[in-house]
Enzyme design. Structure first.
Site: not given
Ligand code: URA
Length: 239
Positions: A102
């Site tokens: 993310d």
């Molecule tokens: N889980 C999440 O919530 N975000 C990420 O970037 C990776 C795993």
């Protein structure tokens, strides 16, 4: 890798023909004529012979310490992406992120020219482990550990059993390590949220056999070592 070795492996020349091509001024590195056949060619550099790009025989494989605030995408009209943190040569070589973090997640991101390896690493069938460190609101306890192990129910699916280790707990926030064997969108954030905890910071520390290099600054990257690449390939039966 030495320039003559790269030419030999990447363009199918003998080592002596590779040296000769360099002497004859037919070889360029990053667009500049190169006369030293022994020059070490670092990651992300582009090499051409008679104007044709010469690929690295084993492709290009990078580990990045992704900073928060950067998108895991090939390009974006407005936001900065992980590709903007790489040199032009790595982009031109076709290095792409294997999976996504993310925008606000930090840490280990693999970028590779090997689409087959990336595909296998991400395949749900293989269940490659991913380890995260998460700072969350509230106090984590045994019931959260049990809930992760039992499979947290989300709106659209039930997560597979995951290991939650509490590193610090109490007061306003807690710190935990999470190991997942799947990688659905925003999964760690959603799992904690389902149990009433909001993730305030998330960092990936491990992806299969690959561990984040603690010496890499945020936004920094480096080429994988031969051992790291071999371990990754072995993990997906390409070894
Ligand atoms: N889980 C999440 O919530 N975000 C990420 O970037 C990776 C795993």
């Amino acid at each position: 890798m030495r320039l003559d070795k790269l030419l030999a492996q990447g363009a199918g020349l003998s080592r002596s023909d590779a040296k000769k091509a360099v002497r004859e001024g037919r070889v360029r590195v990053d667009g500049q004529p190169e006369s030293d056949a022994g020059r070490k060619i670092g990651e992300g550099r582009t090499v051409s012979l008679d104007g044709q790009a010469v690929g690295r025989p084993d492709g290009l494989h990078l580990m990045m310490n992704k900073p928060a605030g950067v998108l895991t995408a090939a390009r974006d009209a407005r936001a900065r992406t992980v590709m903007d943190l790489l040199p032009e040569g790595a982009r031109r070589a076709g290095c792409m992120p294997a999976g996504r973090l993310d925008k606000d997640t930090e840490g280990l991101l693999l970028l590779t020219t090997d689409g087959e390896m990336a595909h296998r690493l991400l395949s749900p069938k293989r269940g490659i482990a991913k380890e995260y460190r998460a700072r969350v609101t509230g106090t984590l306890g045994k019931c959260d550990v049990a809930a992760f192990m039992g499979g947290v129910r989300l709106k659209d699916f039930t997560a597979k059993p995951a290991a939650l280790t509490i590193l610090e707990s109490g007061g306003q926030t807690s710190l935990a390590r999470v190991v997942l064997h799947e990688g659905k969108n925003r999964q760690v954030r959603r799992m904690f949220s389902a149990l009433g905890h909001e993730v305030t910071a998330l960092e990936r520390l491990r992806f299969g056999p690959l561990t984040l290099d603690a010496g890499l600054p945020k936004g920094g990257w480096r080429e994988l070592t031969a051992e790291e690449l071999a371990a990754l390939r072995e993990a997906v039966s390409l070894g």
